[in-house]
Design a protein around this motif. Structure first.
Motif, PDB file in Angstrom:
ATOM      1  N   CYS A 166       0.827  -1.213   0.000  1.00 22.97           N
ATOM      2  CA  CYS A 166       0.000   0.000   0.000  1.00 22.97           C
ATOM      3  C   CYS A 166       0.863   1.266   0.000  1.00 22.97           C
ATOM      4  CB  CYS A 166      -0.931   0.001   1.213  1.00 22.97           C
ATOM      5  SG  CYS A 166      -2.148  -1.335   1.203  1.00 22.97           S
ATOM      6  N   ILE A 167       1.965   1.244   0.754  1.00 19.95           N
ATOM      7  CA  ILE A 167       2.882   2.387   0.785  1.00 19.95           C
ATOM      8  C   ILE A 167       3.452   2.639  -0.604  1.00 19.95           C
ATOM      9  CG2 ILE A 167       5.156   3.139   1.615  1.00 19.95           C
ATOM     10  CD1 ILE A 167       2.994   3.606   3.644  1.00 19.95           C
TER      11      ILE A 167
ATOM     12  N   ALA B  51       0.891   4.273  -2.724  1.00 17.10           N
ATOM     13  CA  ALA B  51       0.717   5.666  -2.298  1.00 17.10           C
ATOM     14  C   ALA B  51       1.872   6.543  -2.787  1.00 17.10           C
ATOM     15  CB  ALA B  51       0.610   5.732  -0.773  1.00 17.10           C
TER      16      ALA B  51
ATOM     17  N   ALA C 204       1.381   7.166  -6.426  1.00 19.46           N
ATOM     18  CA  ALA C 204       0.265   8.102  -6.613  1.00 19.46           C
ATOM     19  C   ALA C 204       0.713   9.532  -6.319  1.00 19.46           C
ATOM     20  CB  ALA C 204      -0.905   7.705  -5.711  1.00 19.46           C
ATOM     21  N   TYR C 205       1.506   9.710  -5.243  1.00 16.34           N
ATOM     22  CA  TYR C 205       2.030  11.042  -4.921  1.00 16.34           C
ATOM     23  C   TYR C 205       2.978  11.520  -6.015  1.00 16.34           C
ATOM     24  CZ  TYR C 205       4.672  14.806  -2.778  1.00 16.34           C
ATOM     25  OH  TYR C 205       5.272  16.018  -2.546  1.00 16.34           O
TER      26      TYR C 205
END
Length: 407
Positions: free
Chosen positions: A128-129, A132, A135-136
């Motif tokens: 998940c990290i 993320a 995505a960032y």
């Protein structure tokens, strides 16, 4: 004779991809044994994979479009996150295997230990990290401009240039920009440095000169008392797309040169200018792109013609491989070379004393200051982005360098 297509590598890659996803699914099943998980997982993975194949087919016919960007980036994010999850899962399984070998031989035979759910949860957390972070990087990181400042000391800097400052950016790749407000924020940061000199070290566009046209009003705002100077990068020559004719390619390059002038950039093509302050001067030279594997066009000897060994020189050369090949040991000392090109691969880590990017396996020096033989090289991490529409850990850079005399 038409070359036969070998299916062995394709088959191997397919099996490897299937094995990776099957292994990831086994980890997910450890956390959630729902009967719906398997079909949902495979429908998603197969659907995403076939969407990528279709997007690639359309891209070859129509060029890069929004659908290709969305699908290719989605596939990349999932693939990288799966690798992170699988590697951590494998580490846990290897530990289970070793533990079983050393402590779990029973009278009735060998027993395989169950997975540690906490470790699998940690692996999923890192999955998940990873998602993320990507995505960032795609939404924010590619415009997260950083000002990086260096103070460099020289024995032979002319006294009148003590404290002279220059701002460098590189690799704009204007065809990749989609956010005018974010780009303007970067331009404002450049002007806020109030440097004596501004330099741009190549790759204004991805392929076509017209890419810079919507952004001329932004970059034309950049001003410095001693002027704005630029050189060409490997992408500026249009070598990576098919042109209807050779003359169209030539005209594209001529148009790009005209746009440099419209931006207010003095384009240096194997030539130099003298920057004069009082009765002293420094030489600013710029060459056409010279890079191992990316076209060796530039002529350094021509650029330094009519300069002397004693002159203090700054060189603009897009590709850092040129510094190793021709600059750092040049008989006519070039005190400072400025390059770009690598982008830091737009992915890596520069924190906690760690400096790493996959690009290090292609370039010995890929970002920041390097000194050798009494000479400096700065490799700018790039202002824009290309290919992967984002940046993770390697942020877009505005370099400010102050020249000082050694006491």
């Amino acid at each position: 004779m038409k070359r036969k297509l070998s299916f062995a590598p394709i088959l191997f890659a397919t099996l490897l991809f299937f094995a990776l996803n099957a292994y990831v699914l086994s980890g997910l099943n450890t956390l959630n044994g729902s009967a719906y998980l398997n079909p949902i997982f495979w429908v998603f993975i197969i659907g995403l994979t076939f969407s990528l194949f279709y997007a690639i087919k359309q891209m070859r016919l129509q060029g890069v479009n929004r659908f290709f960007k969305i699908v290719s980036h989605a596939f990349l994010i999932v693939f990288v996150a799966e690798i992170v999850f699988a590697l951590l899962l494998l580490l846990g399984d290897f530990y289970r295997f070793i533990l079983a070998l050393t402590s779990n031989f029973q009278a009735d035979g060998y027993h395989w230990l169950p997975r540690n759910n906490y470790w699998v949860y940690f692996a999923f957390f890192m999955f998940c990290i990873t998602v993320a972070l990507f995505a960032y990087g795609i939404t924010q990181g590619k415009y997260a401009y950083r000002v990086i400042k260096h103070t460099l000391y020289f024995d032979d800097l002319p006294a009148n240039f003590e404290g002279f400052t220059l701002t460098q950016i590189s690799d704009v790749h204007a065809g990749s920009f989609t956010n005018p407000k974010a780009v303007q924020r970067g331009i404002d940061m450049i002007n806020a440095q109030k440097s004596d000199l501004f330099v741009f070290t190549g790759d204004l566009v991805n392929n076509a000169a017209e890419e810079i046209k919507p952004w001329i009003g932004h970059f034309a705002q950049i001003k410095a008392p001693f002027g704005q100077f630029s050189v060409l990068g490997n992408h500026d020559y249009g070598d990576y797309v098919k042109w209807p004719s050779e003359s169209a390619k030539v005209n594209n390059l001529q148009q790009l040169k005209a746009y440099h002038k419209e931006l207010g950039f003095r384009l240096l093509l194997d030539e130099h200018v003298e920057l004069v302050k009082g009765d002293q001067k420094i030489i600013l030279a710029g060459i056409e792109n010279w890079g191992i594997g990316f076209g060796e066009r530039g002529d350094l000897k021509k650029a330094l013609q009519n300069t002397s060994i004693q002159d203090f020189k700054i060189l603009l050369s897009h590709d850092p491989s040129h510094w190793d090949a021709q600059v750092k040991n040049n008989p006519s000392k070039i005190q400072l070379a400025l390059a770009g090109h690598t982008h830091g691969m737009q992915f890596g880590i520069e924190a906690f004393g760690i400096k790493w990017s996959p690009v290090k396996y292609r370039y010995k020096h890929w970002a920041g200051i390097k000194t050798e033989n009494g000479r400096y090289l700065n490799v700018n991490r790039g202002f824009g982005f290309l290919g992967f529409s984002g940046r993770i850990g390697i942020w877009p850079e505005i370099t400010v360098i102050e020249l000082k005399r050694k006491v």
